[in-house]
Write a protein that holds these residues in place. Structure first.
Motif, PDB file in Angstrom:
ATOM      1  N   GLU A  63     -32.331   6.718  13.285  1.00 37.80           N
ATOM      2  CA  GLU A  63     -33.609   7.002  13.953  1.00 37.80           C
ATOM      3  C   GLU A  63     -34.343   5.760  14.450  1.00 37.80           C
ATOM      4  O   GLU A  63     -35.286   5.879  15.220  1.00 37.80           O
ATOM      5  CB  GLU A  63     -34.517   7.846  13.050  1.00 37.80           C
ATOM      6  CG  GLU A  63     -33.983   9.246  12.727  1.00 37.80           C
ATOM      7  CD  GLU A  63     -33.883  10.146  13.965  1.00 37.80           C
ATOM      8  OE1 GLU A  63     -34.521   9.863  14.986  1.00 37.80           O
ATOM      9  OE2 GLU A  63     -33.121  11.144  13.884  1.00 37.80           O
ATOM     10  N   CYS A  64     -33.946   4.564  14.003  1.00 36.15           N
ATOM     11  CA  CYS A  64     -34.611   3.355  14.516  1.00 36.15           C
ATOM     12  C   CYS A  64     -33.749   2.116  14.263  1.00 36.15           C
ATOM     13  O   CYS A  64     -33.497   1.768  13.112  1.00 36.15           O
ATOM     14  CB  CYS A  64     -35.969   3.174  13.847  1.00 36.15           C
ATOM     15  SG  CYS A  64     -36.791   1.641  14.356  1.00 36.15           S
ATOM     16  N   PRO A  65     -33.294   1.446  15.324  1.00 36.59           N
ATOM     17  CA  PRO A  65     -32.465   0.254  15.129  1.00 36.59           C
ATOM     18  C   PRO A  65     -33.221  -0.895  14.450  1.00 36.59           C
ATOM     19  O   PRO A  65     -32.615  -1.709  13.746  1.00 36.59           O
ATOM     20  CB  PRO A  65     -32.060  -0.145  16.551  1.00 36.59           C
ATOM     21  CG  PRO A  65     -33.034   0.531  17.446  1.00 36.59           C
ATOM     22  CD  PRO A  65     -33.478   1.776  16.744  1.00 36.59           C
ATOM     23  N   PHE A  66     -34.530  -0.945  14.624  1.00 38.48           N
ATOM     24  CA  PHE A  66     -35.277  -2.044  13.993  1.00 38.48           C
ATOM     25  C   PHE A  66     -35.484  -1.792  12.496  1.00 38.48           C
ATOM     26  O   PHE A  66     -35.594  -2.746  11.722  1.00 38.48           O
ATOM     27  CB  PHE A  66     -36.596  -2.312  14.725  1.00 38.48           C
ATOM     28  CG  PHE A  66     -36.371  -2.995  16.057  1.00 38.48           C
ATOM     29  CD1 PHE A  66     -35.963  -4.317  16.117  1.00 38.48           C
ATOM     30  CD2 PHE A  66     -36.512  -2.287  17.242  1.00 38.48           C
ATOM     31  CE1 PHE A  66     -35.711  -4.945  17.330  1.00 38.48           C
ATOM     32  CE2 PHE A  66     -36.269  -2.910  18.471  1.00 38.48           C
ATOM     33  CZ  PHE A  66     -35.867  -4.236  18.519  1.00 38.48           C
ATOM     34  N   CYS A  67     -35.502  -0.520  12.090  1.00 38.04           N
ATOM     35  CA  CYS A  67     -35.480  -0.212  10.647  1.00 38.04           C
ATOM     36  C   CYS A  67     -34.158  -0.687  10.038  1.00 38.04           C
ATOM     37  O   CYS A  67     -34.125  -1.204   8.926  1.00 38.04           O
ATOM     38  CB  CYS A  67     -35.608   1.291  10.403  1.00 38.04           C
ATOM     39  SG  CYS A  67     -37.277   1.937  10.565  1.00 38.04           S
ATOM     40  N   PHE A  68     -33.080  -0.494  10.798  1.00 36.72           N
ATOM     41  CA  PHE A  68     -31.748  -0.905  10.347  1.00 36.72           C
ATOM     42  C   PHE A  68     -31.715  -2.421  10.135  1.00 36.72           C
ATOM     43  O   PHE A  68     -31.221  -2.917   9.119  1.00 36.72           O
ATOM     44  CB  PHE A  68     -30.717  -0.481  11.406  1.00 36.72           C
ATOM     45  CG  PHE A  68     -29.285  -0.703  11.029  1.00 36.72           C
ATOM     46  CD1 PHE A  68     -28.567   0.285  10.362  1.00 36.72           C
ATOM     47  CD2 PHE A  68     -28.644  -1.900  11.349  1.00 36.72           C
ATOM     48  CE1 PHE A  68     -27.234   0.075  10.022  1.00 36.72           C
ATOM     49  CE2 PHE A  68     -27.309  -2.110  11.004  1.00 36.72           C
ATOM     50  CZ  PHE A  68     -26.600  -1.121  10.344  1.00 36.72           C
TER      51      PHE A  68
ATOM     52  N   PHE B 282     -36.969   4.828  18.486  1.00 35.74           N
ATOM     53  CA  PHE B 282     -37.477   3.939  17.436  1.00 35.74           C
ATOM     54  C   PHE B 282     -38.408   4.733  16.511  1.00 35.74           C
ATOM     55  O   PHE B 282     -38.902   5.791  16.890  1.00 35.74           O
ATOM     56  CB  PHE B 282     -38.287   2.797  18.057  1.00 35.74           C
ATOM     57  CG  PHE B 282     -37.558   2.116  19.185  1.00 35.74           C
ATOM     58  CD1 PHE B 282     -36.688   1.071  18.931  1.00 35.74           C
ATOM     59  CD2 PHE B 282     -37.727   2.548  20.491  1.00 35.74           C
ATOM     60  CE1 PHE B 282     -35.998   0.459  19.973  1.00 35.74           C
ATOM     61  CE2 PHE B 282     -37.038   1.933  21.544  1.00 35.74           C
ATOM     62  CZ  PHE B 282     -36.179   0.888  21.281  1.00 35.74           C
ATOM     63  N   CYS B 283     -38.654   4.184  15.321  1.00 40.58           N
ATOM     64  CA  CYS B 283     -39.714   4.784  14.505  1.00 40.58           C
ATOM     65  C   CYS B 283     -41.052   4.391  15.154  1.00 40.58           C
ATOM     66  O   CYS B 283     -41.103   3.431  15.943  1.00 40.58           O
ATOM     67  CB  CYS B 283     -39.637   4.293  13.062  1.00 40.58           C
ATOM     68  SG  CYS B 283     -40.147   2.578  12.815  1.00 40.58           S
ATOM     69  N   LEU B 284     -42.109   5.107  14.849  1.00 40.32           N
ATOM     70  CA  LEU B 284     -43.401   4.820  15.488  1.00 40.32           C
ATOM     71  C   LEU B 284     -43.854   3.387  15.218  1.00 40.32           C
ATOM     72  O   LEU B 284     -44.329   2.702  16.106  1.00 40.32           O
ATOM     73  CB  LEU B 284     -44.474   5.802  14.992  1.00 40.32           C
ATOM     74  CG  LEU B 284     -44.428   7.217  15.586  1.00 40.32           C
ATOM     75  CD1 LEU B 284     -45.588   8.046  15.044  1.00 40.32           C
ATOM     76  CD2 LEU B 284     -44.479   7.199  17.122  1.00 40.32           C
ATOM     77  N   HIS B 285     -43.676   2.942  13.976  1.00 36.11           N
ATOM     78  CA  HIS B 285     -44.096   1.591  13.588  1.00 36.11           C
ATOM     79  C   HIS B 285     -43.437   0.539  14.483  1.00 36.11           C
ATOM     80  O   HIS B 285     -44.106  -0.328  15.048  1.00 36.11           O
ATOM     81  CB  HIS B 285     -43.732   1.363  12.119  1.00 36.11           C
ATOM     82  CG  HIS B 285     -44.009  -0.029  11.645  1.00 36.11           C
ATOM     83  ND1 HIS B 285     -45.275  -0.444  11.308  1.00 36.11           N
ATOM     84  CD2 HIS B 285     -43.184  -1.097  11.469  1.00 36.11           C
ATOM     85  CE1 HIS B 285     -45.219  -1.718  10.943  1.00 36.11           C
ATOM     86  NE2 HIS B 285     -43.966  -2.132  11.027  1.00 36.11           N
ATOM     87  N   HIS B 286     -42.123   0.621  14.643  1.00 35.99           N
ATOM     88  CA  HIS B 286     -41.421  -0.384  15.443  1.00 35.99           C
ATOM     89  C   HIS B 286     -41.601  -0.148  16.945  1.00 35.99           C
ATOM     90  O   HIS B 286     -41.535  -1.089  17.732  1.00 35.99           O
ATOM     91  CB  HIS B 286     -39.942  -0.438  15.033  1.00 35.99           C
ATOM     92  CG  HIS B 286     -39.744  -1.037  13.661  1.00 35.99           C
ATOM     93  ND1 HIS B 286     -39.000  -0.447  12.675  1.00 35.99           N
ATOM     94  CD2 HIS B 286     -40.245  -2.185  13.116  1.00 35.99           C
ATOM     95  CE1 HIS B 286     -39.027  -1.204  11.580  1.00 35.99           C
ATOM     96  NE2 HIS B 286     -39.781  -2.254  11.811  1.00 35.99           N
ATOM     97  N   PHE B 287     -41.824   1.109  17.331  1.00 40.34           N
ATOM     98  CA  PHE B 287     -42.075   1.407  18.750  1.00 40.34           C
ATOM     99  C   PHE B 287     -43.348   0.688  19.227  1.00 40.34           C
ATOM    100  O   PHE B 287     -43.403   0.171  20.348  1.00 40.34           O
ATOM    101  CB  PHE B 287     -42.192   2.924  18.952  1.00 40.34           C
ATOM    102  CG  PHE B 287     -42.409   3.341  20.383  1.00 40.34           C
ATOM    103  CD1 PHE B 287     -41.525   2.937  21.385  1.00 40.34           C
ATOM    104  CD2 PHE B 287     -43.489   4.141  20.740  1.00 40.34           C
ATOM    105  CE1 PHE B 287     -41.722   3.323  22.719  1.00 40.34           C
ATOM    106  CE2 PHE B 287     -43.690   4.533  22.061  1.00 40.34           C
ATOM    107  CZ  PHE B 287     -42.811   4.120  23.048  1.00 40.34           C
TER     108      PHE B 287
HETATM  109 ZN   LIG Z   1     -38.249   1.418  12.551  1.00 34.68          ZN
END
Ligand SMILES: [Zn+2]
Ligand SMILES: [Zn+2]
Length: 255
Positions: free
Chosen positions: A19-24, A168-173
């Motif tokens: 759901e979010c590459p930046f979470c990864f 992206f997740c909202l935080h990283h978006f």
């Molecule tokens: Zn994220």
């Protein structure tokens, strides 16, 4: 475009297709930092000087506790406490109470950590916002955001991967859009904003449908119908809104 140490991990994060590459990326960086510090780095003087000064946030103390190596944590804490106790003494020494007033006493209390009235409040807030693992993440995260836009502008293959990702997740978006404002020219904004917005709208709608179908599956009329993608939709919805991986097992030392 030249490859950097950020190119391949960023590709891997998109290819993971969650759901979010930046979470990864965040998960990799924080797990790396925790296993680095509690592996053996806490024995090195220069690292310990940093952890003595900076310390850790609530979230990363919890990760350290769960990781294992209780003695490693104890050694880090022992010298960090020594440093903090010196600072606490100095802060208490320089504390001067403000003038009391009736008006202040009848006003309802509203704590705003960003606006501290006292040196002690300000010092503790500063300590809480400083974390060895968070700092390691933030330094790298900013370079990953830069690399994301470099690749978007220069690598058509990457653009396709992004288009087919889950957004992206909202935080990283929020950070993606904030960075885009600086990194894209007007022509690129016309090109990439519609793509990024569609990506987010589609993925948010998809999750709403998946989690709504999850609830509908509890209706006995639907009990024989297919789960579709909704079986793990609760953790994916939570990630989309709050970031991170709620369903991850606890990260522990493999020793
Ligand atoms: Zn994220
Ligand atoms: Zn932290």
């Amino acid at each position: 475009m030249k490859e950097t140490i950020y190119t391949i991990p960023l590709m891997d994060a998109f290819n993971a297709n969650d759901e979010c590459p930046f979470c990864f990326i965040e998960r990799n960086l924080e797990q790396h930092a925790i296993s680095f510090i509690l592996g053996s780095a806490y024995m090195e003087d220069d690292v310990r000087m940093e952890t003595d000064k900076i310390g850790f946030c609530r979230h990363h103390y919890k990760m350290m506790f769960d990781y294992g190596n209780r003695l490693g944590s104890a050694l880090i804490l022992s010298t960090h406490f020594h440093k903090l106790n010196e600072e606490l003494q100095a802060q208490i020494k320089s504390f001067a109470p403000s003038k009391s007033s009736m008006l202040k006493r009848i006003k309802k209390t509203t704590i705003e950590p960003e606006i501290r009235k006292t040196n002690i409040g300000a010092w503790i807030t500063e300590k809480e916002n400083d974390c060895y693992v968070c700092n390691h993440f933030n330094d790298n995260y900013n370079r990953y955001l830069d690399t994301f836009f470099e690749m978007l502008k220069n690598n058509p293959e990457f653009v396709e991967i992004v288009k087919n990702s889950k957004g992206f997740c909202l935080h990283h978006f929020a950070d993606v859009i904030e960075t885009a404002e600086d990194k894209l020219n007007d022509k690129q904004k016309n090109l990439y904003y519609p793509m990024l917005f569609k990506l987010m709208e589609d993925s948010m709608k998809r999750l709403e449908e998946e989690v709504t179908w999850f609830t509908a599956k509890y209706d006995y009329l639907n009990k024989d119908k297919d789960w579709g993608n909704s079986r793990d939709s609760v953790q994916r919805c939570m990630q989309k809104l709050g970031g991170g991986y709620p369903a991850d097992p606890v990260f522990q030392s493999d020793k």
